[in-house]
Design an enzyme around this catalytic site. Structure first.
Site, short mmCIF file in Angstrom:
data_model
loop_
_atom_site.label_atom_id
_atom_site.label_comp_id
_atom_site.label_asym_id
_atom_site.label_seq_id
_atom_site.Cartn_x
_atom_site.Cartn_y
_atom_site.Cartn_z
N HIS A 82 -14.72 -80.06 -12.89
CA HIS A 82 -14.82 -81.35 -13.61
C HIS A 82 -16.24 -81.63 -14.08
O HIS A 82 -16.71 -82.77 -14.05
CB HIS A 82 -14.33 -82.52 -12.73
CG HIS A 82 -12.89 -82.43 -12.34
ND1 HIS A 82 -11.89 -83.07 -13.03
CD2 HIS A 82 -12.26 -81.78 -11.33
CE1 HIS A 82 -10.72 -82.81 -12.46
NE2 HIS A 82 -10.92 -82.02 -11.42
N ASN A 142 -5.65 -87.05 -11.61
CA ASN A 142 -5.58 -86.20 -12.81
C ASN A 142 -4.58 -86.79 -13.80
O ASN A 142 -3.83 -87.71 -13.45
CB ASN A 142 -5.12 -84.79 -12.45
CG ASN A 142 -6.26 -83.94 -11.88
OD1 ASN A 142 -7.43 -84.24 -12.05
ND2 ASN A 142 -5.89 -82.86 -11.20
N TYR A 184 -15.16 -83.85 -0.88
CA TYR A 184 -15.86 -84.72 -1.83
C TYR A 184 -17.18 -85.25 -1.26
O TYR A 184 -18.18 -85.34 -1.97
CB TYR A 184 -14.95 -85.86 -2.31
CG TYR A 184 -13.88 -85.34 -3.26
CD1 TYR A 184 -12.85 -84.55 -2.79
CD2 TYR A 184 -13.92 -85.60 -4.61
CE1 TYR A 184 -11.89 -84.03 -3.64
CE2 TYR A 184 -12.97 -85.08 -5.48
CZ TYR A 184 -11.94 -84.31 -4.98
OH TYR A 184 -11.01 -83.79 -5.83
FE1 HDE Z 1 -10.99 -82.34 -6.99
N1 HDE Z 1 -12.95 -81.96 -6.64
N2 HDE Z 1 -10.50 -81.06 -5.51
N3 HDE Z 1 -9.00 -82.60 -7.38
N4 HDE Z 1 -11.44 -83.60 -8.44
C1 HDE Z 1 -13.98 -82.49 -7.33
O1 HDE Z 1 -15.93 -83.39 -6.40
C2 HDE Z 1 -11.34 -80.58 -4.58
C3 HDE Z 1 -7.97 -82.02 -6.73
C4 HDE Z 1 -10.58 -84.38 -9.15
O2 HDE Z 1 -15.24 -87.37 -12.25
C5 HDE Z 1 -15.32 -82.17 -6.73
O3 HDE Z 1 -17.56 -84.77 -7.14
C6 HDE Z 1 -10.61 -79.81 -3.61
C7 HDE Z 1 -6.72 -82.67 -7.04
C8 HDE Z 1 -11.30 -85.13 -10.14
O4 HDE Z 1 -16.68 -87.00 -10.63
C9 HDE Z 1 -14.95 -81.41 -5.46
C10 HDE Z 1 -9.32 -79.84 -4.01
C11 HDE Z 1 -7.07 -83.66 -7.91
C12 HDE Z 1 -12.64 -84.77 -9.97
C13 HDE Z 1 -13.44 -81.34 -5.55
C14 HDE Z 1 -9.24 -80.64 -5.19
C15 HDE Z 1 -8.49 -83.59 -8.11
C16 HDE Z 1 -12.70 -83.83 -8.90
C17 HDE Z 1 -16.30 -81.53 -7.66
C18 HDE Z 1 -8.12 -79.14 -3.37
C19 HDE Z 1 -6.13 -84.66 -8.60
C20 HDE Z 1 -13.82 -85.27 -10.79
C21 HDE Z 1 -17.32 -82.58 -8.01
C22 HDE Z 1 -7.65 -79.70 -2.23
C23 HDE Z 1 -5.43 -85.52 -7.71
C24 HDE Z 1 -14.43 -86.50 -10.21
C25 HDE Z 1 -16.98 -83.71 -7.18
C26 HDE Z 1 -15.54 -86.99 -11.10
C27 HDE Z 1 -13.88 -83.27 -8.42
C28 HDE Z 1 -12.70 -80.75 -4.61
C29 HDE Z 1 -8.03 -80.86 -5.90
C30 HDE Z 1 -9.16 -84.50 -9.01
C31 HDE Z 1 -15.61 -80.07 -5.27
C32 HDE Z 1 -11.21 -79.11 -2.41
C33 HDE Z 1 -5.34 -82.35 -6.46
C34 HDE Z 1 -10.73 -86.11 -11.15
O5 HDE Z 1 -15.31 -82.12 -4.32
#
Ligand code: HDE
Length: 710
Positions: A91, A164, A378
């Site tokens: 992202h 999402n 996060y």
């Molecule tokens: Fe994320 N995801 N994610 N994700 N995600 C990040 O956090 C992660 C997942 C989502 O505009 C990271 O600050 C793992 C699902 C958005 O700043 C990180 C898993 C969904 C954003 C991270 C998921 C998301 C992130 C990278 C699997 C939808 C952007 C930078 C379990 C429900 C937030 C950050 C923004 C961002 C980890 C899966 C949505 C690395 C480990 C499912 C919208 O922490």
């Protein structure tokens, strides 16, 4: 009595900024003032020292070496060298806006969350939209999931709903996330492809991960190429809990529904938009908010109890599954309005730190293993990105409610406690104390089991909902899924990966599998993939899953591109632009020269774009208003012919006046005009055209233009 701990200092009194080339100063209340004439402040170093010369570095003689004494030069370059922070590992490319959430009715029956208690109450919010795979500088129209992360600054702490635009996910266990993302992003030896899943590694991983099949249908659908961030849904994905004041829990799934309805672009259009305007989605959001057309989403919730969860065909803890809306109707509970762009992209959009763990009292987690894994990730990632534990001191991340604790020190601490007592309990009766009644109480769920690395059997059906998604699409949308799969797999060089994917499609829909196999040039069909559970054929289609079925049926919030030349019929142009404005839509004028054209009544009309700079892919529909003599020149311009041919190919409505006919002919569409190409002159012509625009696209045209047929 709790002693007051000094909060983060308010906005500094004399902060200055330059916005849109204007000299601005921020007042004590945060408001921006323009500097008075002749009142330009003196440039200083970061230490406050006034600067005499910012054009020439200190040197020995006119042509001699620079000297280390030049503290101004060293400080300026040092600061510049450190401007970048690590981009998000996923992202990375995002765009944010401020706004508010407004509660419709009290939800006290279900949740004690403070923001849901009082009808009409508005709570400040910040939203960041993003693509997942591309780097910060990648193009907006990549085929990708869009992040829809919402931070609501409630009176009992920040609530981050980090969602999402797709309600399911690729994997069922967070431990697979690094593999998924490694496979999706650029391959490590060659550092390409950028912002694309059309490569071997991604489809290798996916084809070995049957649990991703439902998500595969969603990402190959038009959901991943939205027309505007304003025209897409958002989903919390996981099952959460609402918990009321009596500590009773109700399961909840969160959905954001765009007021302007759903809309996507055609793939060929997306590819061209990325070249014509890589910032297409950013610009669209910026323009909408700056012109007062504030985007809005309704928050709807699916509420259910344990009995519903037990009776449902799938496990509500499995993030690869939805609960169809026809089975459990979402209830509207409030609305989100975005009404202000950040003053500074870095300070706000880049530094905002979303964390799934940020929930206020009254909202709790379920045992969805993906959600629980995210709750670790996060917080951890913010430390890396923002460089220390004090990222909550940054204004965009700081809560907007009173806060008191004994956390102290660390890099860049801004909110420093005063006084002697920095621990509790203490016998000085100083500082804050915990409150069992007001404080966050985790839902007291009964848990038991053997500690082991497990995947429940209730998560084992990987194909039924993928099939349900596919059969819920209109014909055009199904064709797009087949074309997208063909395109992506055509970029995969390893044949066995292509075959493995088609063998999964066999379990989803045989016609889809055969179409893709034929388009890829398979000589024979592979056998269906071994499935942990057979595909249920009895799931009813869910029309709510189709974008076209959920289209807005109106042109509001959309943009008409009007190609004009010298001699354009001034009355017709005015009639059209007035009608578009009445529809609450906008228009832009495209002309051979951006300086504009002279209309039939002699008035000079400035254009927004020259034809090369304003291709029809940037608009939702087009009109071509020319004069006979100007059309003679226009037909020789490739950009003008492309303008028409692309609009037609992308199934857009096209309005024209008679003098434009030679251009339609030269663009090769004159022989295939259909109900989507309308002659404008006359009041009837105009109103018929504007009324048709609400249908957005003429998808029935698509098979004849062979769009997407490989
Ligand atoms: Fe994320 N995801 N994610 N994700 N995600 C990040 O956090 C992660 C997942 C989502 O505009 C990271 O600050 C793992 C699902 C958005 O700043 C990180 C898993 C969904 C954003 C991270 C998921 C998301 C992130 C990278 C699997 C939808 C952007 C930078 C379990 C429900 C937030 C950050 C923004 C961002 C980890 C899966 C949505 C690395 C480990 C499912 C919208 O922490």
């Amino acid at each position: 009595m709790a002693k007051k701990i000094t909060p983060a200092s308010p906005a500094p009194k004399l902060e200055t900024a330059t916005i849109h080339d204007q000299k601005l100063q921020r007042g004590a209340g945060g408001e921006l003032h323009q500097f008075a004439e002749g009142d330009t402040p003196v440039l200083t170093t970061a230490q406050g020292g006034p600067v005499a010369d910012d054009q020439n570095s200190l040197r020995v003689g006119a042509r001699g070496p620079l000297v280390v004494d030049d503290f101004h030069f060293r400080e300026k370059i040092f600061h510049f060298d450190h401007e970048r922070i690590p981009e998000r590992v996923v992202h990375a490319r995002g765009y944010g806006a401020h706004g508010y959430f407004e509660t419709y009715e009290s939800l006290a029956k279900y949740t004690r969350a403070d923001l849901f208690q009082r009808p009409g109450e508005k709570t400040p919010a910040f939203v960041r939209f993003s693509t997942v795979a591309g780097n910060k500088g990648s193009a907006d129209l990549a085929r990708d999931v869009r992040g829809f992360a919402v931070k609501i600054y409630t009176q009992e702490g920040n609530w981050d709903l980090v969602g999402n635009n797709i309600p399911v996910f690729f994997i069922q266990d967070a431990i697979k996330f690094p593999d998924l993302i490694h496979a999706a992003k650029q391959e490590p030896d060659r550092a390409f492809p950028q912002a694309q899943t059309a490569h071997d590694s991604f489809w290798d991983f996916i084809s070995l991960t049957p649990e991703s099949m439902n998500m595969v249908m969603w990402i190959m659908s038009d959901r991943t190429i939205p027309r505007s961030l304003r025209f897409m849904e958002g989903f919390g994905v996981h099952t959460f809990r609402f918990v009321n004041a009596r500590d009773e829990s109700t399961f909840v799934k969160f959905h954001w529904k765009p007021k302007l309805g759903l809309q996507s672009v055609a793939w060929n259009e997306a590819v061209k938009i990325n070249g014509a305007d890589p910032d297409f989605h950013r610009r669209d959001l910026w323009n909408a908010i700056q012109s007062g057309n504030f985007p809005e989403w309704e928050l709807q919730v699916q509420l259910f109890d344990q009995a519903f969860a037990d009776s449902f065909d799938f496990d509500v803890l499995d993030p690869t599954k939805i609960i169809p809306e026809e089975l459990l109707k979402p209830q509207p509970i409030g609305r989100l309005v975005l009404d202000r762009m950040p003053d500074n992209f870095f300070a706000e959009t880049e530094q905002v730190a979303f964390m799934t763990q940020n929930v206020p009292p009254g909202i709790d987690f379920s045992n969805d293993p993906l959600l629980q894994g995210r709750n670790f990730s996060y917080l951890d990632t913010q430390l890396k990105r923002l460089g220390g534990p004090n990222f909550t001191h940054l204004p965009i991340n700081a809560p907007k409610c009173p806060m008191h604790n004994f956390q102290q020190d660390g890099h860049m601490a801004m909110r420093n406690p005063i006084g002697r007592t920095n621990y509790q309990p203490n016998s000085r009766n100083e500082g804050p104390r915990e409150s069992p009644m007001q404080g966050y109480r985790h839902f007291a769920s009964e848990e038991q089991g053997t500690k082991a690395r497990l995947r429940p059997q209730s998560f084992a059906d990987h194909y039924s909902q993928a099939r349900q998604f596919y059969i819920s699409q209109t014909g055009a949308e199904q064709r797009h899924i087949a074309s997208a799969l063909t395109f992506e797999l055509s970029k995969v060089e390893t044949l066995v990966i292509r075959e493995r994917m088609v063998s999964h499609l066999m379990n989803i829909d045989e016609t889809l599998a055969t179409t893709v196999a034929q388009k890829l040039g398979f000589k024979s069909m592979p056998k269906a993939a071994d499935a942990a559970m057979p595909t249920r054929q009895d799931l009813e289609p869910s029309p709510a899953l189709s974008i076209v079925e959920r289209g807005p049926k109106r042109f509001e919030g959309r943009k008409l591109g009007i190609l004009i030349t010298d001699g354009v019929d001034a009355k017709l142009l005015k009639g059209l632009t007035d009608a578009i404005t009445k529809e609450k839509a906008v228009f832009e004028l495209i002309a051979p020269k951006v300086g504009g054209v002279t209309a039939s009544d002699g008035t000079l009309i400035a254009a927004h774009h020259m034809i090369d700079g304003g291709p029809s892919v940037l608009f939702d529909a087009v009109a071509i208003l020319t004069s006979a003599s100007a059309t003679e020149d226009l037909v020789n311009e490739a950009a003008a012919r492309d303008f028409v041919a692309d609009a037609f190919q992308h199934c857009k409505f096209i309005g024209y006046d008679h003098s434009a006919v030679p251009l339609l002919e030269k663009a090769g569409i004159a022989d295939s005009l259909d109900e989507g190409v309308l002659s404008l002159p006359g009041e009837e012509g105009l109103s018929a055209f504007v009324a048709e625009l609400g249908k957005l696209r003429v998808w029935g045209r698509e098979p004849s233009v062979k769009l997407g047929k490989a």
